[in-house]
Write a protein that holds these residues in place. Sequence first.
Motif, short mmCIF file in Angstrom:
data_model
loop_
_atom_site.label_atom_id
_atom_site.label_comp_id
_atom_site.label_asym_id
_atom_site.label_seq_id
_atom_site.Cartn_x
_atom_site.Cartn_y
_atom_site.Cartn_z
N ALA A 13 0.77 -1.22 0.05
CA ALA A 13 -0.16 0.19 -0.12
C ALA A 13 0.90 1.32 -0.15
N PHE A 14 0.46 2.40 -0.58
CA PHE A 14 1.08 3.67 -0.61
C PHE A 14 0.34 4.45 -0.02
N GLY A 15 0.99 5.70 0.32
CA GLY A 15 0.43 6.82 0.84
C GLY A 15 1.20 7.22 2.40
N ARG A 16 0.73 8.67 2.56
CA ARG A 16 1.31 9.08 3.86
C ARG A 16 0.82 8.36 4.90
N ALA A 17 1.59 8.47 6.03
CA ALA A 17 1.29 7.63 7.19
C ALA A 17 -0.42 7.83 7.83
N GLU A 18 -0.57 9.25 7.78
CA GLU A 18 -1.88 9.68 8.23
C GLU A 18 -3.03 9.38 7.48
N GLY A 19 -2.83 8.92 6.18
CA GLY A 19 -3.73 8.73 5.28
C GLY A 19 -4.18 7.20 4.87
N GLU A 27 -7.71 -0.32 8.70
CA GLU A 27 -7.67 -1.53 8.34
C GLU A 27 -6.80 -1.95 7.27
N VAL A 28 -6.23 -1.14 6.61
CA VAL A 28 -5.21 -1.30 5.54
C VAL A 28 -3.92 -1.81 6.25
N ALA A 29 -3.76 -0.93 7.19
CA ALA A 29 -2.06 -1.26 7.92
C ALA A 29 -2.55 -2.96 8.54
N GLU A 30 -3.52 -3.01 9.24
CA GLU A 30 -3.76 -4.75 9.44
C GLU A 30 -3.98 -5.57 8.22
N HIS A 31 -4.14 -5.16 7.26
CA HIS A 31 -3.93 -6.18 6.24
C HIS A 31 -2.47 -6.44 6.01
N LEU A 32 -1.95 -5.27 5.77
CA LEU A 32 -0.31 -5.61 5.42
C LEU A 32 0.42 -6.17 6.43
N MET A 33 0.02 -6.25 7.62
CA MET A 33 0.59 -6.89 8.82
C MET A 33 0.25 -8.39 8.64
N ALA A 34 -1.02 -8.49 8.43
CA ALA A 34 -1.50 -10.35 8.32
C ALA A 34 -0.92 -10.66 7.16
N VAL A 35 -0.53 -10.10 6.03
CA VAL A 35 -0.39 -10.80 4.81
C VAL A 35 1.32 -10.74 4.83
N ASN A 36 1.98 -9.63 5.08
CA ASN A 36 3.29 -9.69 4.87
C ASN A 36 4.32 -10.27 6.17
N PHE A 37 3.63 -10.37 7.45
CA PHE A 37 4.16 -10.97 8.47
C PHE A 37 3.64 -12.07 9.00
N LEU A 38 2.44 -12.07 9.45
CA LEU A 38 1.76 -13.06 10.21
C LEU A 38 1.66 -14.34 9.48
N ALA A 39 1.25 -14.02 8.14
CA ALA A 39 1.22 -15.42 7.25
C ALA A 39 2.62 -16.20 7.07
N PRO A 40 3.72 -15.42 6.55
CA PRO A 40 4.95 -15.98 6.41
C PRO A 40 5.46 -16.52 7.75
N ALA A 41 5.11 -15.90 8.84
CA ALA A 41 5.35 -16.72 10.18
C ALA A 41 4.85 -17.86 10.41
N ALA A 42 3.53 -17.98 10.15
CA ALA A 42 2.75 -19.15 10.19
C ALA A 42 3.43 -20.28 9.34
N PHE A 43 3.96 -19.91 8.00
CA PHE A 43 4.47 -20.94 7.41
C PHE A 43 5.80 -21.45 8.04
N PHE A 44 6.43 -20.53 8.48
CA PHE A 44 7.83 -20.81 9.26
C PHE A 44 7.57 -21.77 10.53
N ARG A 45 6.60 -21.33 11.01
CA ARG A 45 6.44 -22.03 12.41
C ARG A 45 6.11 -23.57 12.28
N ALA A 46 5.14 -23.66 11.08
CA ALA A 46 4.81 -25.22 10.79
C ALA A 46 6.05 -25.62 10.12
N GLY A 47 6.92 -24.97 9.48
CA GLY A 47 8.20 -25.63 8.85
C GLY A 47 9.11 -26.07 9.90
N LEU A 48 9.15 -25.23 11.10
CA LEU A 48 10.16 -25.72 12.21
C LEU A 48 9.55 -26.98 12.83
N GLU A 49 8.06 -27.20 12.72
CA GLU A 49 7.60 -28.60 13.35
C GLU A 49 8.00 -29.68 12.42
#
Length: 236
Positions: free
Chosen positions: A90-96, A100-122
């Motif tokens: 996503a693009f734009g100044r922080a205040e804009g 919901e967009v910030a949450e989406h970015l964190m879910a897709v770019n951080f939480l999803a890869p982390a879920a892959f890697f947690r399972a990988g470690l198992e």
Amino acid sequence: MHIEGSRVLVAGATGVLGGALTAELVGRGARPVLAGRDAGRLAAASARARGAPTVLFDAYAPSSCARAVRAGAAELGGLDGVVTAFGAVAFGRAEGVGDEVAEHLMAVNFLAPAAFFRAGLEVMGEGSVLAALTGSVAERPPPGMADYSASKAALAAWLGAVRREARGAGVRVLDIRPGHIDTGFADRAVAGTAPPLPAGADLHGVAAAAVDALVSGAELVRTAPDGTPVVERRAG
């Protein structure tokens, strides 16, 4: 990691960068399993990758990421590597940029890869590797991309801690931080319009460097000032 015959799950294999990584892996004799969210695009990617098996996942549902890893391991009789090559921008100044967009970015770019890697470690053991595309924004966040950069920096920080945790088990963590690559990614932003971007790095050069790093035991791939990828043994 010995690349010939290695079993590597590529999450995001239907994308431009994921496809280039898959092609590089197949060309060197690896046995990939392709993970994506669209069954039709996965079938096409499989055809390009000598009939590689496929698994579905939804980056907004971490439990599906873990299931994809377990399904991939079952398909190939184990995994030697898990690579994530997907994301949202996503693009734009922080205040804009809305919450919901910030949450989406964190879910897709951080939480999803982390879920892959947690399972990988198992499911993976000594000699295996976890590898993620974070990008240069993880360490050099540009204006107009604060929330996107923060999500990538969160993943990079998480990888740094997991790297230290996993060394004792013989599992390696690779952080791939290319600069801008012209994959059309910026045209599919979830919000905002891309600012002027630098010339894109060579897609196939980045993919080759990433697989070189997997093979050599490196922990970091970064971009030099002239745009060429650099493989570093230690991430610091």
